[in-house]
Structure formats: structure tokens, C-alpha cells
Design an enzyme around this catalytic site. Structure first.
Site, PDB file in Angstrom:
ATOM      1  N   LYS A 185       0.844  -1.214   0.000  1.00 49.10           N
ATOM      2  CA  LYS A 185       0.000   0.000   0.000  1.00 49.10           C
ATOM      3  C   LYS A 185       0.867   1.247   0.000  1.00 49.10           C
ATOM      4  O   LYS A 185       0.779   2.119   0.870  1.00 49.10           O
ATOM      5  CB  LYS A 185      -0.965   0.005   1.183  1.00 49.10           C
ATOM      6  CG  LYS A 185      -1.962  -1.124   1.112  1.00 49.10           C
ATOM      7  CD  LYS A 185      -3.241  -0.839   1.847  1.00 49.10           C
ATOM      8  CE  LYS A 185      -4.184  -2.013   1.714  1.00 49.10           C
ATOM      9  NZ  LYS A 185      -3.696  -3.256   2.385  1.00 49.10           N
ATOM     10  N   VAL A 186       1.677   1.301  -1.023  1.00 47.13           N
ATOM     11  CA  VAL A 186       2.688   2.353  -1.116  1.00 47.13           C
ATOM     12  C   VAL A 186       2.005   3.720  -1.196  1.00 47.13           C
ATOM     13  O   VAL A 186       1.058   3.913  -1.970  1.00 47.13           O
ATOM     14  CB  VAL A 186       3.570   2.101  -2.358  1.00 47.13           C
ATOM     15  CG1 VAL A 186       4.641   3.163  -2.471  1.00 47.13           C
ATOM     16  CG2 VAL A 186       4.189   0.699  -2.282  1.00 47.13           C
ATOM     17  N   ALA A 187       2.496   4.650  -0.359  1.00 49.81           N
ATOM     18  CA  ALA A 187       1.859   5.971  -0.281  1.00 49.81           C
ATOM     19  C   ALA A 187       2.908   7.015   0.104  1.00 49.81           C
ATOM     20  O   ALA A 187       2.968   7.451   1.243  1.00 49.81           O
ATOM     21  CB  ALA A 187       0.719   5.949   0.739  1.00 49.81           C
ATOM     22  N   VAL A 235     -13.801 -10.436   2.319  1.00 51.07           N
ATOM     23  CA  VAL A 235     -14.688 -11.604   2.302  1.00 51.07           C
ATOM     24  C   VAL A 235     -14.645 -12.323   3.663  1.00 51.07           C
ATOM     25  O   VAL A 235     -13.584 -12.482   4.254  1.00 51.07           O
ATOM     26  CB  VAL A 235     -14.246 -12.588   1.185  1.00 51.07           C
ATOM     27  CG1 VAL A 235     -15.146 -13.818   1.158  1.00 51.07           C
ATOM     28  CG2 VAL A 235     -14.255 -11.886  -0.162  1.00 51.07           C
ATOM     29  N   GLY A 240      -8.173 -13.811   3.779  1.00 52.30           N
ATOM     30  CA  GLY A 240      -7.114 -14.037   4.748  1.00 52.30           C
ATOM     31  C   GLY A 240      -7.609 -14.886   5.898  1.00 52.30           C
ATOM     32  O   GLY A 240      -7.537 -16.119   5.881  1.00 52.30           O
ATOM     33  N   ALA A 243     -14.373 -12.605   7.003  1.00 53.66           N
ATOM     34  CA  ALA A 243     -14.047 -11.988   8.297  1.00 53.66           C
ATOM     35  C   ALA A 243     -14.563 -10.556   8.390  1.00 53.66           C
ATOM     36  O   ALA A 243     -14.913 -10.081   9.471  1.00 53.66           O
ATOM     37  CB  ALA A 243     -12.542 -12.026   8.542  1.00 53.66           C
TER      38      ALA A 243
HETATM   39  P1  BMP Z   1      -9.077 -10.755   5.895  1.00 54.06           P
HETATM   40  O1  BMP Z   1      -9.699 -11.708   4.853  1.00 54.06           O
HETATM   41  O2  BMP Z   1      -8.396 -11.480   6.994  1.00 54.06           O
HETATM   42  O3  BMP Z   1     -10.036  -9.699   6.345  1.00 54.06           O
HETATM   43  O4  BMP Z   1      -7.861 -10.010   5.156  1.00 54.06           O
HETATM   44  C1  BMP Z   1      -8.070  -9.059   4.169  1.00 54.06           C
HETATM   45  C2  BMP Z   1      -6.753  -8.685   3.555  1.00 54.06           C
HETATM   46  O5  BMP Z   1      -6.963  -7.728   2.530  1.00 54.06           O
HETATM   47  C3  BMP Z   1      -5.767  -8.054   4.525  1.00 54.06           C
HETATM   48  O6  BMP Z   1      -4.468  -8.419   4.072  1.00 54.06           O
HETATM   49  C4  BMP Z   1      -5.949  -6.557   4.309  1.00 54.06           C
HETATM   50  O7  BMP Z   1      -4.762  -5.839   4.540  1.00 54.06           O
HETATM   51  C5  BMP Z   1      -6.299  -6.501   2.830  1.00 54.06           C
HETATM   52  N1  BMP Z   1      -7.187  -5.386   2.444  1.00 54.06           N
HETATM   53  C6  BMP Z   1      -8.436  -5.232   3.007  1.00 54.06           C
HETATM   54  O8  BMP Z   1      -8.864  -5.986   3.885  1.00 54.06           O
HETATM   55  N2  BMP Z   1      -9.225  -4.206   2.556  1.00 54.06           N
HETATM   56  C7  BMP Z   1      -8.829  -3.332   1.598  1.00 54.06           C
HETATM   57  O9  BMP Z   1      -9.590  -2.454   1.243  1.00 54.06           O
HETATM   58  C8  BMP Z   1      -7.559  -3.490   1.032  1.00 54.06           C
HETATM   59  C9  BMP Z   1      -6.744  -4.536   1.451  1.00 54.06           C
HETATM   60  O10 BMP Z   1      -5.566  -4.705   0.914  1.00 54.06           O
END
Ligand code: BMP
Length: 212
Positions: free
Chosen positions: A65-67, A168, A189, A170
Site C-alpha cells: 500500500k505504497v503511499a 470476504v 485471509g 471476516a
Molecule cells: P481478511 O480476509 O483477513 O479480512 O484479510 C483481508 C486482507 O486484505 C488483509 O491483508 C488486508 O490488509 C487486505 N485489504 C483489506 O482488507 N481491505 C482493503 O480495502 C484493502 C486490502 O488490501
């Protein structure tokens, strides 16, 4: 390595233990199309972990997430590519010059709108503009599985650019919902790695998405 639409599932490998992360990837490799590596793993195991993961034959997406200003942002992307990243996720809200400079050294996914509730405060109102700008430089965008309607709208903006979609399970996004709304891949994730049986979950996700 290129992302190709097969299972349409990307694993978010947010584990902080390298050995566990590598073992999990090996176990679920047949069910995923790509591996997203972010700060949790990179800060624990170093950028080099991406080269090790590449041995599994799946494309690696470096979610940094380069900023930053263009000169620094493109340097970060270059380092990621040198260490095995096939794609790098960068922010879009920094503006065209940052996205352009990164796109010269890496294949980039640009975050258009994030999946968490706070993204509606500042990001969502600008997301369509960010996506439209990104179109000229990016391989794809990141759009929220928690808001499928926004994926539909962003798809109209970006045409045939890839859309990868986190949030998705979680975070409340329904498996398959983002793909039905026009995304190319769903990113999962915790729905996989935090489960008691990650292999079974990865298989279920991939079977559900593949058949949409
Ligand atoms: P999880 O399925 O455990 O919620 O993980 C989601 C992943 O997607 C995490 O790596 C998070 O950094 C990334 N992510 C996100 O959840 N929402 C965004 O809008 C952008 C992301 O990169």
C-alpha cells in the site's frame, strides 16, 4: 508470473511466522491463484520471503500500500520487484504522479476504495476518480467485497482492468459476492488461515468461486 483466473481465490498471507506461512501456502497452493503478502509477514520475515513463496509457482502480490512521493514510492516498488513481487499494491489517493512513477518499475494494483467502514469517510467519495486515473497506468484496482454495489460501479469505470477484492468472510463480505458483482478475484485471509481447517476452507472457497 501472471495472475490467471482459475480458482479466482487469492490468499492474504497475513501470518507473522514465516515457517507457518510457508507451510500453509504449500498446503493450499492447489486451491489459490495468487498469494498476497503484506506488512505482517514482510516485517516479520523480510521482503526475501517473497522469493521463497514464489517457488510454489503462484504469482506474488506485494501489498505494501505504497503511499509516498513519486521518487520514494517507485523505489519501494522496485525493491519489491527485485525481491520477487509479481505485482505491487499502491495507493491511488496520492495522485497521478505517484501511480505513474510506480507503474514504470512494477505492475501495480491501485487501491481505489477500501473495505472497512472508515473508507466511506474520505476514500469512497473519490474512489471513482482514483480508479479512472489509475486506468492509464495500472494492471488493476482493489475494490471492497464488503460493498458489492461499489464493485459494480467501479467495474464501469475501469473497463477490463483486473479487480481484486478483499473483505470476504471476516469483514462480512459474502463469498462469491464480489465476483458476482464484477470482480476477477476475491482475497481471503482470516477466513482461511485463522480457521481450524485452512485447507478445507481454501478448497471450499475455490470450489464456490470457480463455479460462478
Ligand atoms: P481478511 O480476509 O483477513 O479480512 O484479510 C483481508 C486482507 O486484505 C488483509 O491483508 C488486508 O490488509 C487486505 N485489504 C483489506 O482488507 N481491505 C482493503 O480495502 C484493502 C486490502 O488490501
Amino acid at each position: 508470473m501472471n495472475l490467471e483466473r482459475r480458482s479466482r481465490l487469492i490468499l492474504a498471507l497475513d501470518l507473522e511466522e514465516k515457517a507457518r506461512a510457508l507451510a500453509l501456502c504449500e498446503q493450499v497452493a492447489e486451491y489459490i491463484d495468487g498469494i498476497k503478502v503484506g506488512y505482517p509477514l514482510v516485517l516479520a520475515a523480510g521482503l526475501e520471503v517473497m522469493e521463497e513463496l514464489r517457488a510454489l509457482g503462484k504469482p506474488i502480490i506485494a501489498d505494501l500500500k505504497v503511499a509516498d512521493i513519486p521518487e520514494i514510492s517507485s523505489g519501494i516498488c522496485r525493491r519489491a520487484v527485485e525481491n520477487g513481487a509479481d505485482y505491487v499494491i499502491i495507493h491511488g489517493f496520492l495522485g497521478r504522479d505517484v501511480v505513474e512513477s510506480c507503474s514504470k518499475v512494477a505492475r501495480v494494483f491501485v487501491v481505489a476504495e477500501m473495505s472497512h467502514p472508515g473508507a466511506e469517510e474520505f476514500m469512497a467519495p473519490k474512489a471513482d476518480e482514483i480508479a479512472a486515473m489509475a486506468k492509464a497506468y495500472a494492471h488493476g484496482i482493489v475494490a471492497p467485497a464488503t460493498r458489492p454495489q461499489r464493485i459494480r460501479e467501479l467495474r464501469k469505470v475501469v473497463g477490463n482492468l483486473l479487480i481484486i477484492s478483499p473483505g470476504v468472510k471476516a469483514q462480512g463480505g459474502v463469498p462469491g459476492g464480489a465476483i458476482k458483482a464484477g470482480a476477477d478475484f476475491e482475497i481471503v485471509g482470516r477466513g482461511i488461515y485463522a480457521d481450524e481447517d485452512p485447507v478445507a476452507r481454501a478448497r471450499e472457497f475455490s470450489e464456490a468461486l470457480r463455479n460462478l
